[in-house]
Design a protein around this motif. Structure first.
Motif, short mmCIF file in Angstrom:
data_model
loop_
_atom_site.label_atom_id
_atom_site.label_comp_id
_atom_site.label_asym_id
_atom_site.label_seq_id
_atom_site.Cartn_x
_atom_site.Cartn_y
_atom_site.Cartn_z
N ILE A 189 0.85 -1.19 0.00
CA ILE A 189 0.00 0.00 0.00
C ILE A 189 0.88 1.24 0.00
O ILE A 189 1.69 1.44 0.90
N ARG A 190 0.75 2.04 -1.04
CA ARG A 190 1.53 3.26 -1.13
C ARG A 190 1.04 4.28 -0.13
O ARG A 190 -0.14 4.32 0.22
N CYS A 222 6.48 -2.94 11.84
CA CYS A 222 6.14 -1.61 12.37
C CYS A 222 5.35 -0.74 11.41
O CYS A 222 4.85 0.32 11.81
N GLY A 223 5.23 -1.15 10.14
CA GLY A 223 4.49 -0.33 9.18
C GLY A 223 5.08 1.06 9.05
O GLY A 223 6.29 1.23 8.93
N GLU A 243 8.84 1.59 1.09
CA GLU A 243 8.07 2.83 1.19
C GLU A 243 7.73 3.15 2.64
O GLU A 243 7.84 4.30 3.07
N HIS A 244 7.31 2.16 3.40
CA HIS A 244 7.04 2.38 4.82
C HIS A 244 8.31 2.85 5.52
O HIS A 244 8.28 3.75 6.35
N HIS A 245 9.41 2.19 5.20
CA HIS A 245 10.69 2.52 5.83
C HIS A 245 11.09 3.97 5.53
O HIS A 245 11.48 4.71 6.43
N ALA A 246 10.97 4.37 4.27
CA ALA A 246 11.35 5.73 3.89
C ALA A 246 10.50 6.76 4.63
O ALA A 246 11.01 7.77 5.12
N ASP A 277 15.06 3.59 15.54
CA ASP A 277 15.95 3.00 14.54
C ASP A 277 15.11 2.12 13.62
O ASP A 277 14.89 0.94 13.88
N PHE A 278 14.59 2.73 12.55
CA PHE A 278 13.76 1.98 11.60
C PHE A 278 14.66 1.22 10.62
O PHE A 278 15.59 1.80 10.04
N ARG A 279 14.36 -0.05 10.43
CA ARG A 279 15.20 -0.90 9.58
C ARG A 279 14.36 -1.68 8.57
O ARG A 279 13.27 -2.14 8.89
N LEU A 280 14.92 -1.88 7.39
CA LEU A 280 14.39 -2.82 6.42
C LEU A 280 15.01 -4.18 6.75
O LEU A 280 16.12 -4.48 6.32
#
Length: 244
Positions: A3-4, A58-59, A83-86, A102-105
């Motif tokens: 989902i964008r 975490c979305g 996209e969620h990460h960005a 600390d958001f991670r892919l």
């Protein structure tokens, strides 16, 4: 279902929670219900300042940000969506470093750092390897560590969800004491009804962004999921796992 962000804004709450809200009363808005859900889950984790907190799935990062900004947790958020990460990383630019998430892919299977608390909000349903998830989480936590998980369940094989009692058994076998909420199916039903109503209200913009076929597919999907919950084919519970 990828989902964008621009599309999500048309029907989700302002925090972009693609999960169930908690509707305390009949007049509560979707935004209020999602804020309450995140607050309740984070509160039940009993986060102390400087606790290492992991948000799995975490979305767009709403619950992770709450745990960091309001409770002082040292939070890591995992998502598989670039996209969620960005988006989540962008929200941290103006946040003081000591309160940043600390958001991670990263896949949960590849996360091996010790933590004190774990949050998992309507993400367990999407995991391919559900049997290994709770043992893996137990290995990350110290004795007394807490994990709170909100998930849809089903008592018979259905889509990717599993029975409530199987989750309890797997948690106990993994080394957790497990407590479970009453059914929260009505809350998810209302959330999905909001999603459908918002999509229909914003149909022109939704079709422009995703096309008619995708718009109709999503409306049908959320409507069908709400119907399953109403008929008792699916359910939803909040599980609290305490490591022993």
């Amino acid at each position: 279902m990828m989902i964008r962000t621009e599309y999500a804004r048309l029907y989700m709450d302002s925090g972009l929670n693609h999960s169930s809200g908690y509707f305390e009363d009949a007049d509560m808005s979707l935004d209020e219900a999602q804020l309450l859900k995140n607050a309740e889950i984070v509160r039940r984790c009993r986060i102390q300042p400087s606790n290492r907190v992991l948000d799995i799935g975490c979305g767009w990062g709403a619950a992770a940000r709450l745990a960091a900004e309001e409770y002082g947790g040292k939070v890591t958020g995992l998502t598989l969506s670039p996209e969620h990460h960005a988006y989540a990383v962008e929200t941290q630019k103006e946040i003081p470093e000591e309160r940043r998430v600390d958001f991670r892919l990263q896949r949960w299977e590849d996360f091996t750092e010790p933590v004190d608390r774990i949050i998992c909000v309507n993400a367990f349903e999407t995991f391919e390897d559900k049997e290994s998830f709770l043992p893996h989480c137990r290995g990350l936590l110290p004795d007394g560590g807490i994990m709170v998980m909100l998930t849809v369940t089903a008592d018979r094989p259905m889509f990717r969800v599993v029975p409530r009692d199987r989750i309890i058994e797997n948690g106990e076998r993994a080394g957790f004491d497990v407590s479970v909420s009453d059914s929260l199916a009505s809350h998810y039903t209302r959330t999905l009804e909001h999603f459908v109503a918002n999509l229909k209200r914003n149909k022109t913009e939704a079709v422009a962004l995703a096309g008619t076929a995708e718009y109709e597919k999503q409306v049908a999907h959320y409507t069908e999921c709400a119907g399953f919950l109403r008929r008792g084919l699916n359910d939803m519970f909040e599980f609290t796992f305490t490591a022993r």
